[in-house]
Design a protein around this motif. Structure first.
Motif, PDB file in Angstrom:
ATOM      1  N   GLY A 267      -7.218  18.263  72.068  1.00 46.01           N
ATOM      2  CA  GLY A 267      -6.690  19.553  72.474  1.00 46.01           C
ATOM      3  C   GLY A 267      -5.191  19.664  72.208  1.00 46.01           C
ATOM      4  N   LYS A 268      -4.690  20.877  72.326  1.00 47.33           N
ATOM      5  CA  LYS A 268      -3.263  21.123  72.134  1.00 47.33           C
ATOM      6  C   LYS A 268      -2.867  22.402  72.855  1.00 47.33           C
ATOM      7  CE  LYS A 268      -4.180  23.368  67.692  1.00 47.33           C
ATOM      8  NZ  LYS A 268      -3.867  23.397  66.252  1.00 47.33           N
ATOM      9  N   ILE A 269      -1.588  22.506  73.183  1.00 48.37           N
ATOM     10  CA  ILE A 269      -1.051  23.690  73.840  1.00 48.37           C
ATOM     11  C   ILE A 269      -0.187  24.437  72.838  1.00 48.37           C
ATOM     12  CG2 ILE A 269       0.481  24.533  75.648  1.00 48.37           C
ATOM     13  CD1 ILE A 269      -0.458  22.305  77.424  1.00 48.37           C
ATOM     14  N   GLU A 270      -0.517  25.704  72.600  1.00 51.43           N
ATOM     15  CA  GLU A 270       0.241  26.531  71.671  1.00 51.43           C
ATOM     16  C   GLU A 270       0.971  27.631  72.429  1.00 51.43           C
ATOM     17  OE1 GLU A 270      -2.192  28.086  68.601  1.00 51.43           O
ATOM     18  OE2 GLU A 270      -2.498  26.155  67.608  1.00 51.43           O
ATOM     19  N   LYS A 271       2.137  28.007  71.906  1.00 56.16           N
ATOM     20  CA  LYS A 271       2.903  29.113  72.475  1.00 56.16           C
ATOM     21  C   LYS A 271       2.497  30.401  71.770  1.00 56.16           C
ATOM     22  CE  LYS A 271       6.941  26.408  73.841  1.00 56.16           C
ATOM     23  NZ  LYS A 271       8.404  26.230  73.684  1.00 56.16           N
ATOM     24  N   VAL A 272       2.142  31.413  72.558  1.00 51.54           N
ATOM     25  CA  VAL A 272       1.693  32.692  72.022  1.00 51.54           C
ATOM     26  C   VAL A 272       2.555  33.806  72.606  1.00 51.54           C
ATOM     27  CG1 VAL A 272      -0.234  34.307  71.888  1.00 51.54           C
ATOM     28  CG2 VAL A 272      -0.665  31.857  71.766  1.00 51.54           C
ATOM     29  N   ARG A 273       3.005  34.711  71.721  1.00 51.11           N
ATOM     30  CA  ARG A 273       3.799  35.850  72.185  1.00 51.11           C
ATOM     31  C   ARG A 273       2.885  37.032  72.479  1.00 51.11           C
ATOM     32  NH1 ARG A 273       8.714  37.932  69.103  1.00 51.11           N
ATOM     33  NH2 ARG A 273       7.174  38.267  67.473  1.00 51.11           N
ATOM     34  N   GLU A 274       3.051  37.614  73.660  1.00 43.95           N
ATOM     35  CA  GLU A 274       2.271  38.785  74.050  1.00 43.95           C
ATOM     36  C   GLU A 274       3.207  39.972  74.253  1.00 43.95           C
ATOM     37  OE1 GLU A 274      -0.193  38.111  77.397  1.00 43.95           O
ATOM     38  OE2 GLU A 274      -1.545  36.726  76.353  1.00 43.95           O
ATOM     39  N   ALA A 275       2.853  41.102  73.647  1.00 47.45           N
ATOM     40  CA  ALA A 275       3.675  42.312  73.757  1.00 47.45           C
ATOM     41  C   ALA A 275       3.508  42.962  75.121  1.00 47.45           C
ATOM     42  CB  ALA A 275       3.302  43.291  72.649  1.00 47.45           C
ATOM     43  N   GLN A 276       4.612  43.477  75.648  1.00 49.54           N
ATOM     44  CA  GLN A 276       4.602  44.199  76.913  1.00 49.54           C
ATOM     45  C   GLN A 276       4.841  45.695  76.664  1.00 49.54           C
ATOM     46  OE1 GLN A 276       4.003  42.255  79.870  1.00 49.54           O
ATOM     47  NE2 GLN A 276       3.559  40.855  78.179  1.00 49.54           N
ATOM     48  N   LYS A 277       4.513  46.518  77.643  1.00 47.58           N
ATOM     49  CA  LYS A 277       4.638  47.966  77.460  1.00 47.58           C
ATOM     50  C   LYS A 277       6.083  48.398  77.259  1.00 47.58           C
ATOM     51  CE  LYS A 277       0.477  49.438  79.924  1.00 47.58           C
ATOM     52  NZ  LYS A 277      -0.067  50.261  81.023  1.00 47.58           N
ATOM     53  N   GLY A 278       7.030  47.693  77.835  1.00 44.98           N
ATOM     54  CA  GLY A 278       8.435  48.080  77.700  1.00 44.98           C
ATOM     55  C   GLY A 278       9.051  47.740  76.362  1.00 44.98           C
ATOM     56  N   GLY A 279       8.287  47.132  75.470  1.00 45.30           N
ATOM     57  CA  GLY A 279       8.812  46.772  74.162  1.00 45.30           C
ATOM     58  C   GLY A 279       9.244  45.328  74.059  1.00 45.30           C
ATOM     59  N   SER A 280       9.199  44.600  75.165  1.00 42.52           N
ATOM     60  CA  SER A 280       9.589  43.190  75.158  1.00 42.52           C
ATOM     61  C   SER A 280       8.373  42.312  74.895  1.00 42.52           C
ATOM     62  CB  SER A 280      10.233  42.819  76.498  1.00 42.52           C
ATOM     63  OG  SER A 280       9.305  43.020  77.559  1.00 42.52           O
ATOM     64  N   TYR A 281       8.638  41.025  74.747  1.00 40.74           N
ATOM     65  CA  TYR A 281       7.586  40.057  74.507  1.00 40.74           C
ATOM     66  C   TYR A 281       7.682  38.934  75.535  1.00 40.74           C
ATOM     67  CZ  TYR A 281       6.622  42.192  69.966  1.00 40.74           C
ATOM     68  OH  TYR A 281       6.266  43.055  68.963  1.00 40.74           O
ATOM     69  N   VAL A 282       6.531  38.432  75.916  1.00 37.08           N
ATOM     70  CA  VAL A 282       6.461  37.305  76.849  1.00 37.08           C
ATOM     71  C   VAL A 282       5.753  36.150  76.149  1.00 37.08           C
ATOM     72  CG1 VAL A 282       5.510  36.457  79.028  1.00 37.08           C
ATOM     73  CG2 VAL A 282       6.432  38.774  78.890  1.00 37.08           C
ATOM     74  N   THR A 283       6.352  34.987  76.194  1.00 36.51           N
ATOM     75  CA  THR A 283       5.765  33.803  75.575  1.00 36.51           C
ATOM     76  C   THR A 283       4.919  33.057  76.602  1.00 36.51           C
ATOM     77  OG1 THR A 283       7.639  33.579  74.068  1.00 36.51           O
ATOM     78  CG2 THR A 283       6.230  31.658  74.346  1.00 36.51           C
ATOM     79  N   LYS A 284       3.665  32.852  76.271  1.00 37.50           N
ATOM     80  CA  LYS A 284       2.757  32.150  77.162  1.00 37.50           C
ATOM     81  C   LYS A 284       2.197  30.915  76.466  1.00 37.50           C
ATOM     82  CE  LYS A 284       1.224  36.130  79.897  1.00 37.50           C
ATOM     83  NZ  LYS A 284       0.051  36.900  80.395  1.00 37.50           N
ATOM     84  N   LYS A 285       1.866  29.908  77.259  1.00 33.50           N
ATOM     85  CA  LYS A 285       1.253  28.692  76.728  1.00 33.50           C
ATOM     86  C   LYS A 285      -0.266  28.790  76.873  1.00 33.50           C
ATOM     87  CE  LYS A 285       5.192  25.649  77.607  1.00 33.50           C
ATOM     88  NZ  LYS A 285       5.663  24.405  78.286  1.00 33.50           N
TER      89      LYS A 285
END
Length: 457
Positions: A267-285
């Motif tokens: 297994g491995k943990i990847e960082k994924v960027r998710e778009a938010q409604k305000g135009g920003s991005y949140v990075t999640k593992k």
């Protein structure tokens, strides 16, 4: 259902789909005497409504320049802007789980480094309509002789690319041009030089023969995993060291007997960027891959001994691979029942000794028990490199100058299965390999088996 907004008094619009709130889109209606009305649609790559309106106004004004014979606006597209648009599209595909993070990084590396440097700096091209059929005829030579000097890496040291790396860049460039053609940004596909790889260049992971090399590795792992028990008075972390070594030993044995990819089990943990409604991005593992205890089934089976004609009762284990490189889960029947049972017993004893909770069927087989996260892949790579170094005097890959890798365990399984006469389509189902790759292993084994036929008069 789209959310639409008028721009410039209704001269054009921006809209966003409620079900896919990834970006605002620009929409402009143009009149064509021959074909009637037509709409020009462009992705604005913007989530904020105010910024999207400003972009739409600029885009509308840019369309008011040249008009072609059919009454449609003519716009020239910059190479760098379209590469950015294509990369953004692939980032969305990565967030949706369509492509892996490693694939995304490879595409970004090929386009943002090699492609931009060659097109914009070497060929002095700004707009895609300046690209011709023969633009990329010298790409391979430039990439190997000049381009590598301009591309930086983590070690800040230029590396001359292999043929496989150049071939990868060409594949990603061709995919980008297909996207440009589909979007009607360009109406040609340039010619790329064909990269011919030598057969031995493809054998980067030589198989490990049962005798003598696998015997050396098997005995080394057994002795290496027991060392902490003999030196427990010298260190306070001997239990944890012993656990890690037993984990690594078990993983190597399972890989050799299943042909699974290392990442599918650890297994491995990847960082994924998710778009938010305000135009920003949140990075999640996000956790991808990994073998759970519930993915292992053990059952009794009867095996007929061909030499004696007697039936033997054996334990057969079935491993279910949830997350694979191809995206398709698969079942792998194998003879790993005893070693997996031994590892499960060791896991239970270790958790009890250090005060951790009991293991459950939802736990992962090869995770760090103190964090419930996968060990870093580099930790497995370093342990394998140390093994290879300590056995350097006795390990000798057959007909190959390459060293054994963790992926050699996968190619070893395939080679052993083919040598034992297993059906190639069964091997394909078990390993998830393509028939093209299996054919290369099969051809080599087939020639060796038919030596007598080849030399007969």
């Amino acid at each position: 259902a789209p959310l639409a907004r008028d721009v410039l008094g209704g001269r054009c619009k921006i809209y966003m789909f409620e079900g896919r709130p990834s970006s605002w889109y620009f929409k402009l209606r143009v009149n064509n005497k021959a074909k009637g009305s037509k709409y020009i649609v462009r992705c604005l790559d913007e989530l904020d409504e105010k910024r999207a309106i400003l972009k739409a106004e600029d885009l509308y004004l840019s369309f008011q320049g040249d008009i072609n014979e059919e009454g449609l606006p003519v716009r020239r597209y910059k190479v760098k802007e379209l590469i950015k648009e294509w990369i953004f599209l692939n980032e969305e595909r990565n967030r949706a789980g369509s492509i892996s993070l490693s694939t995304l990084r490879a595409k970004v590396s090929s386009l943002q480094n090699a492609a931009i440097l060659f097109i914009c700096d070497e060929k002095k091209i700004t707009y895609v309509d300046q690209i011709k059929k023969d633009t990329f005829e010298s790409f391979s030579r430039w990439r190997k002789n000049e381009g590598f000097k301009l591309i930086t890496n983590s070690r800040d040291k230029p590396i001359i690319p292999k043929d496989s790396t150049i071939k990868r860049d060409i594949v990603h460039l061709a995919e980008w041009f297909k996207y440009l053609n589909d979007k009607e940004y360009i109406d040609l596909t340039p010619k790329f030089e064909i990269i011919k790889q030598r057969k031995d260049d493809l054998d980067a992971n030589p198989p490990i023969p049962l005798e003598p090399d696998w015997g050396h590795i098997h005995r080394y792992l057994k002795a290496w995993s027991e060392i902490p028990l003999k030196e427990e008075t010298k260190t306070n972390n001997w239990r944890r060291t012993h656990y890690w070594r037993m984990c690594f030993r078990t993983l190597i044995l399972v890989l050799y007997n299943t042909g699974a990819r290392p990442s599918e089990l650890v297994g491995k943990i990847e960082k994924v960027r998710e778009a938010q409604k305000g135009g920003s991005y949140v990075t999640k593992k996000v956790l991808k891959g990994g073998l759970r205890w519930e993915d292992i089934e053990i059952e009794d089976s009867v095996n007929l001994n061909a030499a004696t004609g007697k039936e033997n009762n054996i334990l057969i284990s079935n491993i279910y691979i949830r997350y694979s490189k191809t995206g398709e889960p698969r079942d792998v029947p194998c003879k790993c029942a005893n070693l997996l049972a031994r590892w499960r017993q060791h896991v239970n004893e270790y958790r009890r000794a250090v005060g951790l909770r009991k293991v459950t069927k939802k736990d992962y087989v090869f995770f760090n028990p103190h964090t419930d996260h996968p060990y870093p892949y580099s930790q497995f790579s370093v342990a394998w490199s140390d093994l290879r170094t300590n056995l350097s005097l006795v390990l000798s890959p057959v007909r190959s100058d390459k060293k054994y890798t963790l992926y050699s365990l996968r190619s070893s399984y395939i080679t052993n299965q083919i040598d034992e006469g297993k059906d190639i389509y069964l091997i394909k189902k078990i390993t998830g390999y393509s028939l093209e790759m299996l054919q290369r292993h099969y051809d080599r084994s087939d020639v060796k088996k038919r030596k007598a036929e080849a030399v007969a008069r």
